[in-house]
Design a protein around this motif. Structure first.
Motif, PDB file in Angstrom:
ATOM      1  N   VAL A 285    -108.975 -46.947 -78.312  1.00 60.79           N
ATOM      2  CA  VAL A 285    -110.376 -46.821 -78.725  1.00 60.79           C
ATOM      3  C   VAL A 285    -110.681 -45.453 -79.341  1.00 60.79           C
ATOM      4  N   TYR A 286    -109.627 -44.705 -79.648  1.00 57.26           N
ATOM      5  CA  TYR A 286    -109.766 -43.468 -80.432  1.00 57.26           C
ATOM      6  C   TYR A 286    -110.922 -42.580 -79.991  1.00 57.26           C
ATOM      7  N   HIS A 287    -110.900 -42.202 -78.709  1.00 56.99           N
ATOM      8  CA  HIS A 287    -111.812 -41.130 -78.319  1.00 56.99           C
ATOM      9  C   HIS A 287    -111.515 -39.923 -79.210  1.00 56.99           C
ATOM     10  N   LEU A 288    -110.222 -39.703 -79.441  1.00 55.45           N
ATOM     11  CA  LEU A 288    -109.789 -38.631 -80.339  1.00 55.45           C
ATOM     12  C   LEU A 288    -108.715 -39.173 -81.271  1.00 55.45           C
ATOM     13  N   PHE A 289    -108.690 -38.659 -82.483  1.00 50.90           N
ATOM     14  CA  PHE A 289    -107.625 -39.012 -83.433  1.00 50.90           C
ATOM     15  C   PHE A 289    -106.778 -37.749 -83.602  1.00 50.90           C
ATOM     16  N   VAL A 290    -105.673 -37.706 -82.857  1.00 47.60           N
ATOM     17  CA  VAL A 290    -104.881 -36.472 -82.789  1.00 47.60           C
ATOM     18  C   VAL A 290    -103.609 -36.621 -83.617  1.00 47.60           C
ATOM     19  N   VAL A 291    -103.514 -35.832 -84.679  1.00 50.96           N
ATOM     20  CA  VAL A 291    -102.297 -35.813 -85.493  1.00 50.96           C
ATOM     21  C   VAL A 291    -101.422 -34.661 -85.021  1.00 50.96           C
ATOM     22  N   ARG A 292    -100.152 -34.693 -85.399  1.00 56.58           N
ATOM     23  CA  ARG A 292     -99.256 -33.587 -85.056  1.00 56.58           C
ATOM     24  C   ARG A 292     -98.851 -32.881 -86.333  1.00 56.58           C
ATOM     25  N   SER A 293     -98.850 -31.553 -86.285  1.00 57.26           N
ATOM     26  CA  SER A 293     -98.478 -30.776 -87.462  1.00 57.26           C
ATOM     27  C   SER A 293     -97.628 -29.581 -87.056  1.00 57.26           C
ATOM     28  N   GLY A 294     -96.561 -29.386 -87.800  1.00 54.13           N
ATOM     29  CA  GLY A 294     -95.659 -28.260 -87.544  1.00 54.13           C
ATOM     30  C   GLY A 294     -96.295 -26.927 -87.918  1.00 54.13           C
ATOM     31  N   ASP A 295     -97.327 -26.967 -88.792  1.00 54.80           N
ATOM     32  CA  ASP A 295     -98.040 -25.710 -89.094  1.00 54.80           C
ATOM     33  C   ASP A 295     -99.536 -25.923 -88.843  1.00 54.80           C
ATOM     34  N   MET A 327     -98.120 -21.904 -59.220  1.00 53.56           N
ATOM     35  CA  MET A 327     -97.228 -23.019 -58.941  1.00 53.56           C
ATOM     36  C   MET A 327     -95.817 -22.792 -59.471  1.00 53.56           C
ATOM     37  N   GLY A 328     -95.654 -21.771 -60.299  1.00 54.10           N
ATOM     38  CA  GLY A 328     -94.315 -21.365 -60.697  1.00 54.10           C
ATOM     39  C   GLY A 328     -93.662 -22.148 -61.823  1.00 54.10           C
ATOM     40  N   TYR A 329     -94.457 -22.922 -62.566  1.00 54.88           N
ATOM     41  CA  TYR A 329     -93.864 -23.610 -63.714  1.00 54.88           C
ATOM     42  C   TYR A 329     -93.658 -22.611 -64.851  1.00 54.88           C
ATOM     43  N   ARG A 330     -92.673 -22.872 -65.703  1.00 59.30           N
ATOM     44  CA  ARG A 330     -92.435 -21.989 -66.853  1.00 59.30           C
ATOM     45  C   ARG A 330     -92.454 -22.794 -68.142  1.00 59.30           C
ATOM     46  N   GLU A 331     -92.499 -22.031 -69.227  1.00 62.95           N
ATOM     47  CA  GLU A 331     -92.393 -22.674 -70.522  1.00 62.95           C
ATOM     48  C   GLU A 331     -91.048 -23.394 -70.578  1.00 62.95           C
ATOM     49  N   GLY A 332     -91.055 -24.605 -71.099  1.00 65.04           N
ATOM     50  CA  GLY A 332     -89.837 -25.397 -71.129  1.00 65.04           C
ATOM     51  C   GLY A 332     -89.783 -26.427 -70.013  1.00 65.04           C
ATOM     52  N   SER A 333     -90.695 -26.305 -69.011  1.00 63.75           N
ATOM     53  CA  SER A 333     -90.700 -27.259 -67.896  1.00 63.75           C
ATOM     54  C   SER A 333     -90.986 -28.678 -68.383  1.00 63.75           C
ATOM     55  N   PHE A 334     -91.964 -28.807 -69.301  1.00 62.97           N
ATOM     56  CA  PHE A 334     -92.361 -30.132 -69.789  1.00 62.97           C
ATOM     57  C   PHE A 334     -92.456 -30.096 -71.320  1.00 62.97           C
ATOM     58  N   PRO A 335     -91.306 -30.294 -71.983  1.00 62.53           N
ATOM     59  CA  PRO A 335     -91.237 -30.100 -73.434  1.00 62.53           C
ATOM     60  C   PRO A 335     -92.193 -30.975 -74.243  1.00 62.53           C
ATOM     61  N   ALA A 336     -92.386 -32.226 -73.841  1.00 63.91           N
ATOM     62  CA  ALA A 336     -93.261 -33.093 -74.653  1.00 63.91           C
ATOM     63  C   ALA A 336     -94.713 -32.636 -74.530  1.00 63.91           C
ATOM     64  N   ALA A 337     -95.141 -32.278 -73.322  1.00 63.98           N
ATOM     65  CA  ALA A 337     -96.508 -31.779 -73.123  1.00 63.98           C
ATOM     66  C   ALA A 337     -96.710 -30.502 -73.949  1.00 63.98           C
ATOM     67  N   GLU A 338     -95.692 -29.648 -73.948  1.00 65.02           N
ATOM     68  CA  GLU A 338     -95.796 -28.388 -74.691  1.00 65.02           C
ATOM     69  C   GLU A 338     -95.864 -28.634 -76.204  1.00 65.02           C
ATOM     70  N   ALA A 339     -95.116 -29.624 -76.674  1.00 66.87           N
ATOM     71  CA  ALA A 339     -95.142 -29.936 -78.110  1.00 66.87           C
ATOM     72  C   ALA A 339     -96.515 -30.469 -78.526  1.00 66.87           C
ATOM     73  N   TRP A 340     -97.108 -31.336 -77.674  1.00 66.79           N
ATOM     74  CA  TRP A 340     -98.462 -31.833 -77.982  1.00 66.79           C
ATOM     75  C   TRP A 340     -99.452 -30.673 -78.017  1.00 66.79           C
ATOM     76  N   ALA A 341     -99.317 -29.748 -77.077  1.00 64.67           N
ATOM     77  CA  ALA A 341    -100.236 -28.607 -77.013  1.00 64.67           C
ATOM     78  C   ALA A 341    -100.093 -27.714 -78.252  1.00 64.67           C
ATOM     79  N   ARG A 342     -98.860 -27.596 -78.731  1.00 66.43           N
ATOM     80  CA  ARG A 342     -98.555 -26.702 -79.844  1.00 66.43           C
ATOM     81  C   ARG A 342     -98.929 -27.326 -81.190  1.00 66.43           C
TER      82      ARG A 342
END
Ligand SMILES: *Cc1c(COP(=O)(O)O)cnc(C)c1O
Length: 377
Positions: A285-295, A327-342
């Motif tokens: 239902v497209y609450h958001l239309f989120v595209v992914r972009s490398g830049d 909680m002690g998590y580091r960058e790299g813990s959840f790569p897919a979540a990090e890619a969506w965030a980035r």
């Protein structure tokens, strides 16, 4: 850009214009009855929304975050317990877990849909796991069948965070009717939004519903008799009245959103951005239309320059938020979540978007792709 009026990210004023008279009448009724907290308008909305979702009970609350907390409490989640939540979502999903004294345990999301990765669950489940909370992020259902199967085999309840997915379906059923209970937010910008704050817990379990009903109103079993210590998490009468009017528009609005998404999809195909995936068996239902972009930063700036508003949902995944640093998590813990965030960039999306506005956004994205490809920047 001369002649361009720009495109807002959302337009609530436009949404209300078409139904202004009905909204005015609904608010006036509340004023005239002075039923400002709970009351008949809230009860009527609860009944209508339960029927819409295909569940037996809806309990209106003060917002989506309290809906999550009360549902967790009603499920018996508390001190020393663990609750599994996706690493990429709005913070409220995990905040509610902390509010009831439990510990959020993050798992990664899928690179395709940004929803909880079912394959990550077995390793995250411990003897202390008391609930699994998938989020139907951006308006699309999470992978419910595999999640429900894993949860059932371990005897763990599934609480749906449906705060972004009013009306979305999974294998023909509305999200919010799939787990033991579900939570909704009616924050103004959601697909179904109030005139302020609002939320709800939906369930077909009458014991759970009764417990949430009691908890939202100071633990009262009857007036001034308190069976337990509860909260003030009641829905306001005006919100119930407004939501009752807007619920009748929800399917039409969602259909418009889906139409806009199809149009974006058609015209942005082959551009530099990755389009959001529609997983099989689901109505997004497209609450958001989120595209992914490398830049993303450059694309966002390029669009802002043309008056096109965009959003970031969400620029920092939960496991890397300062609020959860202990909680002690580091960058790299959840790569897919990090890619969506980035890389995620939310383009304008609301039912009243015009063809002209959609074209403006499409042109904006495509003209950026061109500069990038020709190296003209
Ligand atoms: C909006 C939202 C919430 C919280 O709702 P509020 O009504 O703002 O408290 C929870 N989870 C998700 C995924 C949301 O988008």
């Amino acid at each position: 850009m001369e002649g361009s009026l720009g495109v807002p990210f959302v337009d609530l004023i436009g949404q209300h214009r078409a139904i202004r008279q009905e909204l005015d009448a609904a608010v006036r009724d509340v004023i005239e009855s002075a039923a400002f907290v709970l009351g008949p308008a809230v009860e009527e909305f609860e009944g209508d929304f339960a029927q819409y979702l295909g569940v037996d009970h809806v309990v209106g609350t003060s917002n989506g975050t309290t809906a999550l907390s009360l549902a967790l409490l009603a499920l018996g989640v508390g001190e020393g317990d663990e609750v599994i939540v996706p690493a990429q979502t709005f913070i409220a999903t995990a905040e509610a877990v902390v509010h009831v004294g439990a510990k959020p345990v993050f798992v990664d999301v899928l690179d395709t849909t940004a929803c909880m990765d079912p394959a990550a669950l077995p390793a995250a489940i411990t003897p202390r796991t008391r609930a699994i909370v998938p989020v139907h992020l951006f308006g699309q259902s999470a992978e419910m069948q595999p999640i429900l199967d894993i949860a059932r085999s371990r005897g763990i309840p599934v609480l749906e965070d449906a705060c972004q997915a009013h009306g979305a379906t999974y294998q023909g059923r509305r999200v919010g009717s799939l787990g033991i209970a579900s939570c909704f937010s009616f924050y103004p910008g959601k697909n179904l939004g109030a005139f302020g704050e609002g939320g709800a817990v939906a369930t077909s379990d009458s014991h759970l519903a009764a417990r949430v009903r009691r908890l939202r109103d100071h633990g009262q079993s009857e007036r001034y008799h308190h069976a337990e210590v509860g909260y003030n998490a009641r829905m306001e009468g005006i919100q119930g009245a407004v939501l009752g009017v807007k619920l009748r528009c929800l399917d039409r609005w969602n259909e418009s959103r889906r139409g806009h998404a199809a149009y974006y999809r058609e015209w942005l195909d082959g551009s530099s951005v990755r389009l959001p995936a529609e997983a099989p068996g689901r109505e997004h239902v497209y609450h958001l239309f989120v595209v992914r972009s490398g830049d993303r930063a450059e694309l966002r700036e390029h669009l802002t320059h043309q008056g096109i508003q965009t959003g970031l949902h969400y620029p920092v995944p939960l496991h890397l938020q300062p609020a959860f640093s202990s909680m002690g998590y580091r960058e790299g813990s959840f790569p897919a979540a990090e890619a969506w965030a980035r890389e995620g960039l939310s383009l304008p999306m609301f039912a009243e978007l015009s063809r002209v506005q959609l074209d403006e956004v499409i042109e904006g994205v495509k003209s950026h792709s061109l500069v990038t490809e020709t190296g003209a920047r």
